[in-house]
Design an enzyme around this catalytic site. Structure first.
Site, PDB file in Angstrom:
ATOM      1  N   ASP A  55      24.314  54.129  51.467  1.00 50.98           N
ATOM      2  CA  ASP A  55      23.882  53.372  50.300  1.00 50.98           C
ATOM      3  C   ASP A  55      22.424  53.711  49.994  1.00 50.98           C
ATOM      4  OD1 ASP A  55      23.974  49.793  49.501  1.00 50.98           O
ATOM      5  OD2 ASP A  55      23.969  51.559  48.239  1.00 50.98           O
ATOM      6  N   GLU A  65      26.835  52.405  39.108  1.00 50.69           N
ATOM      7  CA  GLU A  65      26.888  51.025  38.608  1.00 50.69           C
ATOM      8  C   GLU A  65      26.616  50.924  37.114  1.00 50.69           C
ATOM      9  OE1 GLU A  65      25.255  46.602  39.947  1.00 50.69           O
ATOM     10  OE2 GLU A  65      24.717  48.393  41.085  1.00 50.69           O
ATOM     11  N   LYS A  75      30.983  50.886  39.463  1.00 51.18           N
ATOM     12  CA  LYS A  75      30.543  49.693  40.172  1.00 51.18           C
ATOM     13  C   LYS A  75      30.263  48.569  39.182  1.00 51.18           C
ATOM     14  CE  LYS A  75      27.365  48.890  44.057  1.00 51.18           C
ATOM     15  NZ  LYS A  75      26.217  49.501  44.764  1.00 51.18           N
ATOM     16  N   THR A  98      31.398  44.734  43.254  1.00 48.57           N
ATOM     17  CA  THR A  98      30.329  44.404  44.188  1.00 48.57           C
ATOM     18  C   THR A  98      29.879  42.950  44.014  1.00 48.57           C
ATOM     19  OG1 THR A  98      28.197  45.186  45.043  1.00 48.57           O
ATOM     20  CG2 THR A  98      28.479  45.174  42.641  1.00 48.57           C
ATOM     21  N   PHE A 112      29.245  41.198  50.690  1.00 46.34           N
ATOM     22  CA  PHE A 112      27.904  41.289  51.274  1.00 46.34           C
ATOM     23  C   PHE A 112      27.824  40.408  52.514  1.00 46.34           C
ATOM     24  CE2 PHE A 112      25.207  42.806  47.410  1.00 46.34           C
ATOM     25  CZ  PHE A 112      26.041  43.911  47.287  1.00 46.34           C
TER      26      PHE A 112
END
Length: 339
Positions: free
Chosen positions: A104, A191, A227, A251, A273
């Protein structure tokens, strides 16, 4: 001067989008940015009746083996340090034997270094990483920015304005993603502007445009994950994109409801997360340390993964944003416990 002003507008829009959405989603006390991470994509069962794409059996971790992520010079620059167990296999190798690993970051040199190990096959970026790369002063990234600005001005026929900035933002993300796709063999996540997370139609428009630019650059859509934030509108946008053959990474997953909705709507991948869930529980309970098996983030991600397997969803569960369950010195608690 005009070019410099446009660059500033682009990065300002990127940062404003990330910041505004963060504030709307999380309490201010939880807005700190996580350090670079290796995200473990624990694959669930394949389509109903099919076999599992990855084994869920645990791989034992030898005491003393270590893989760490480190923040350097205020930028998302990580370095992985690995020590071997008595059998000669480090924990990164053990993880790679049981799941897919995604780095990431927007740092091309770091991605190249990690991909060379043979253990990292996927990569994900976000607007913050894209802006950091563009502002780094590195000639490679400066070229990405200049090309993005020139592309946007040519396509819109304008020298400035929000339309130019938006297109340049997307083009910059594609420029970075294209280079990343040359370094890893798996998925590359790109994203959509986070400010569109509550707008289905605009999310669809920008996502399709990103995919079109990738394809024009010779990167097939099968290599890209769009994303999107897992708001209800983001999930609906992902459902439509999946029908068009565009895979999505939903996400900002913080709970089971989001995970179930994403799977039922056909999302290819979710990013819960783990550490952010733990952060929230620390604030709510005033409890600072947890046993890894009781870590709320670990518990929630395990529920998601088991749900996908039980009901035959082929959505991938890729936990990210790690925290030390037992506090400083135990940075790998969540990764080890999930493994």
């Amino acid at each position: 001067k005009a070019m410099a002003a446009l660059r500033t507008a682009i990065f300002g829009a990127i940062m404003a989008g990330s910041g505004a959405f963060s504030v709307s989603m999380r309490p201010p006390s939880l807005l700190s940015c996580s350090s670079p991470q290796i995200s473990a994509g624990f694959c669930a069962m394949g389509p109903k009746g099919g076999s599992s794409t990855r084994s869920s059996s645990a791989i034992p971790f030898a005491p003393g083996s270590i893989a760490t992520a480190r923040l350097g010079s205020g930028r998302m620059l990580g370095s992985l340090k690995m020590s071997s167990d008595k059998g000669g296999q480090n924990q990164l190798a053990q993880l790679a034997s049981m799941t897919t690993l995604s780095v990431d970051t927007g740092d091309l040199n770091l991605i190249k270094e990690l991909a060379a190990t043979g253990y990292i096959t996927d990569a994900t970026t976000n607007p913050l990483f894209v802006s950091q790369a563009g502002l780094s002063g590195d000639p490679t990234y400066i070229a990405f920015v200049d090309e993005a600005v020139a592309y946007a001005k040519k396509k819109t026929g304008k020298a400035e304005g929000s339309e130019v900035v938006e297109l340049a933002m997307d083009r910059l993300a594609v420029n970075l993603g294209k280079e990343i796709s040359k370094l890893v063999k798996g998925y590359v996540s790109t994203e959509v502007d986070p400010r569109l997370s509550f707008d289905v139609q605009e999310s669809l428009r920008r996502a399709r445009r990103i995919i079109k630019m990738y394809e024009e650059e010779g990167v097939p859509k099968s290599r890209i994950l769009i994303k999107l934030a897992a708001t209800w509108e983001g999930i609906l946008a992902a459902e439509e994109l999946q029908k068009e053959g565009i895979n999505c990474n939903l996400t900002l997953i913080f709970g089971m409801v989001q995970a179930v909705a994403a799977a039922q709507r056909g999302a290819r991948l979710i990013s819960p997360f783990t550490g952010r869930i733990l952060d929230w529980h620390k604030v709510e309970t005033k409890k600072e340390t947890w046993e890894p098996s009781e870590d709320p983030g670990v518990v929630e991600c395990t529920r998601m993964y088991n749900y996908f397997k039980k009901y035959g969803h082929d959505t991938i569960c890729m936990p990210a944003s790690w925290r030390p369950s037992r506090g400083k010195g135990y940075e790998l608690d969540e990764i080890r416990e999930l493994a």
